[in-house]
Motif scaffolding. Structure first.
Motif, PDB file in Angstrom:
ATOM      1  N   SER A  37       0.830  -1.195   0.000  1.00  0.00           N
ATOM      2  CA  SER A  37       0.000   0.000   0.000  1.00  0.00           C
ATOM      3  C   SER A  37       0.872   1.256   0.000  1.00  0.00           C
ATOM      4  O   SER A  37       2.056   1.217   0.331  1.00  0.00           O
ATOM      5  N   GLU A  38       0.260   2.363  -0.337  1.00  0.00           N
ATOM      6  CA  GLU A  38       0.969   3.637  -0.287  1.00  0.00           C
ATOM      7  C   GLU A  38       1.456   3.925   1.135  1.00  0.00           C
ATOM      8  O   GLU A  38       2.588   4.375   1.341  1.00  0.00           O
ATOM      9  N   ALA A  39       0.600   3.646   2.133  1.00  0.00           N
ATOM     10  CA  ALA A  39       0.978   3.915   3.523  1.00  0.00           C
ATOM     11  C   ALA A  39       2.231   3.131   3.911  1.00  0.00           C
ATOM     12  O   ALA A  39       3.142   3.666   4.538  1.00  0.00           O
ATOM     13  N   LEU A  40       2.293   1.867   3.533  1.00  0.00           N
ATOM     14  CA  LEU A  40       3.458   1.052   3.869  1.00  0.00           C
ATOM     15  C   LEU A  40       4.692   1.540   3.115  1.00  0.00           C
ATOM     16  O   LEU A  40       5.788   1.606   3.687  1.00  0.00           O
ATOM     17  N   ASP A  41       4.531   1.886   1.848  1.00  0.00           N
ATOM     18  CA  ASP A  41       5.657   2.422   1.077  1.00  0.00           C
ATOM     19  C   ASP A  41       6.224   3.681   1.733  1.00  0.00           C
ATOM     20  O   ASP A  41       7.435   3.822   1.889  1.00  0.00           O
ATOM     21  N   VAL A  42       5.348   4.604   2.120  1.00  0.00           N
ATOM     22  CA  VAL A  42       5.776   5.860   2.739  1.00  0.00           C
ATOM     23  C   VAL A  42       6.439   5.582   4.089  1.00  0.00           C
ATOM     24  O   VAL A  42       7.478   6.167   4.413  1.00  0.00           O
ATOM     25  N   ALA A  43       5.859   4.682   4.885  1.00  0.00           N
ATOM     26  CA  ALA A  43       6.445   4.330   6.184  1.00  0.00           C
ATOM     27  C   ALA A  43       7.844   3.746   6.009  1.00  0.00           C
ATOM     28  O   ALA A  43       8.773   4.109   6.737  1.00  0.00           O
ATOM     29  N   ARG A  44       8.002   2.872   5.033  1.00  0.00           N
ATOM     30  CA  ARG A  44       9.321   2.267   4.804  1.00  0.00           C
ATOM     31  C   ARG A  44      10.339   3.292   4.320  1.00  0.00           C
ATOM     32  O   ARG A  44      11.499   3.248   4.714  1.00  0.00           O
ATOM     33  N   GLU A  45       9.915   4.230   3.491  1.00  0.00           N
ATOM     34  CA  GLU A  45      10.818   5.290   3.039  1.00  0.00           C
ATOM     35  C   GLU A  45      11.231   6.172   4.222  1.00  0.00           C
ATOM     36  O   GLU A  45      12.387   6.590   4.333  1.00  0.00           O
ATOM     37  N   PHE A  46      10.291   6.448   5.113  1.00  0.00           N
ATOM     38  CA  PHE A  46      10.569   7.273   6.287  1.00  0.00           C
ATOM     39  C   PHE A  46      11.605   6.591   7.181  1.00  0.00           C
ATOM     40  O   PHE A  46      12.584   7.219   7.606  1.00  0.00           O
ATOM     41  N   ILE A  47      11.416   5.313   7.443  1.00  0.00           N
ATOM     42  CA  ILE A  47      12.353   4.589   8.310  1.00  0.00           C
ATOM     43  C   ILE A  47      13.713   4.433   7.632  1.00  0.00           C
ATOM     44  O   ILE A  47      14.755   4.509   8.298  1.00  0.00           O
ATOM     45  N   ALA A  48      13.732   4.257   6.324  1.00  0.00           N
ATOM     46  CA  ALA A  48      15.019   4.196   5.610  1.00  0.00           C
ATOM     47  C   ALA A  48      15.768   5.519   5.780  1.00  0.00           C
ATOM     48  O   ALA A  48      16.982   5.534   6.000  1.00  0.00           O
ATOM     49  N   ALA A  49      15.048   6.648   5.703  1.00  0.00           N
ATOM     50  CA  ALA A  49      15.671   7.960   5.914  1.00  0.00           C
ATOM     51  C   ALA A  49      16.183   8.084   7.345  1.00  0.00           C
ATOM     52  O   ALA A  49      17.282   8.603   7.576  1.00  0.00           O
ATOM     53  N   ALA A  50      15.422   7.605   8.315  1.00  0.00           N
ATOM     54  CA  ALA A  50      15.862   7.635   9.716  1.00  0.00           C
ATOM     55  C   ALA A  50      17.133   6.809   9.884  1.00  0.00           C
ATOM     56  O   ALA A  50      18.084   7.236  10.539  1.00  0.00           O
ATOM     57  N   ASN A  51      17.162   5.630   9.273  1.00  0.00           N
ATOM     58  CA  ASN A  51      18.338   4.765   9.385  1.00  0.00           C
ATOM     59  C   ASN A  51      19.574   5.390   8.740  1.00  0.00           C
ATOM     60  O   ASN A  51      20.692   5.132   9.184  1.00  0.00           O
ATOM     61  N   ARG A  52      19.374   6.209   7.715  1.00  0.00           N
ATOM     62  CA  ARG A  52      20.498   6.918   7.073  1.00  0.00           C
ATOM     63  C   ARG A  52      20.873   8.196   7.815  1.00  0.00           C
ATOM     64  O   ARG A  52      21.893   8.811   7.510  1.00  0.00           O
ATOM     65  N   GLY A  53      20.011   8.617   8.732  1.00  0.00           N
ATOM     66  CA  GLY A  53      20.245   9.885   9.420  1.00  0.00           C
ATOM     67  C   GLY A  53      19.957  11.081   8.536  1.00  0.00           C
ATOM     68  O   GLY A  53      20.506  12.162   8.744  1.00  0.00           O
ATOM     69  N   ASP A  54      19.076  10.929   7.565  1.00  0.00           N
ATOM     70  CA  ASP A  54      18.782  11.963   6.577  1.00  0.00           C
ATOM     71  C   ASP A  54      17.644  12.864   7.072  1.00  0.00           C
ATOM     72  O   ASP A  54      16.465  12.581   6.846  1.00  0.00           O
TER      73      ASP A  54
END
Length: 111
Positions: free
Chosen positions: A2-19
């Motif tokens: 879903s769009e919600a899951l895609d956005v959540a995963r992108e958000f956490i990927a950014a957090a993991n990168r420190g972006d």
């Protein structure tokens, strides 16, 4: 997915990168973030008062655990194991609400 899951995963990927700029971009301007009883109103507050000091500055990393659950359109709950290099380990569930590609709310709870 879903769009919600895609956005959540992108958000956490950014957090993991420190972006920090990507974290800000993922949240709606009026986003509300609740973490263990503390509430942050607006994306600037959520990112600079929670995610920067508690995730980015401590080099924390999220690893998704289990299968995400989607009870309503635009909403998804995702379980994580959060860990820092200094040994902090927490099991969490974040429930995301997403509208038009931006996170409008995150409610975080200890699992």
């Amino acid at each position: 997915m879903s769009e919600a899951l895609d956005v959540a995963r992108e958000f956490i990927a950014a957090a993991n990168r420190g972006d920090v700029s990507e974290l800000l971009a993922a949240l709606a301007p009026e986003a509300r973030v609740e973490m263990a009883g503390a509430v942050y109103e607006g994306r600037e507050s959520a990112v600079h008062r929670f995610f920067v000091p508690w995730v980015v500055d401590v080099a924390g990393r999220y690893r998704e655990t289990g299968a995400p659950t989607e009870d309503r359109p635009g909403e998804v709950a995702v379980g994580y194991r959060f860990a820092t290099p200094r040994g902090l380990r927490e099991d969490l569930v974040y429930t995301y609400r997403v509208n038009m590609g931006h996170i409008t709310e995150i409610v975080g709870r200890f699992a």
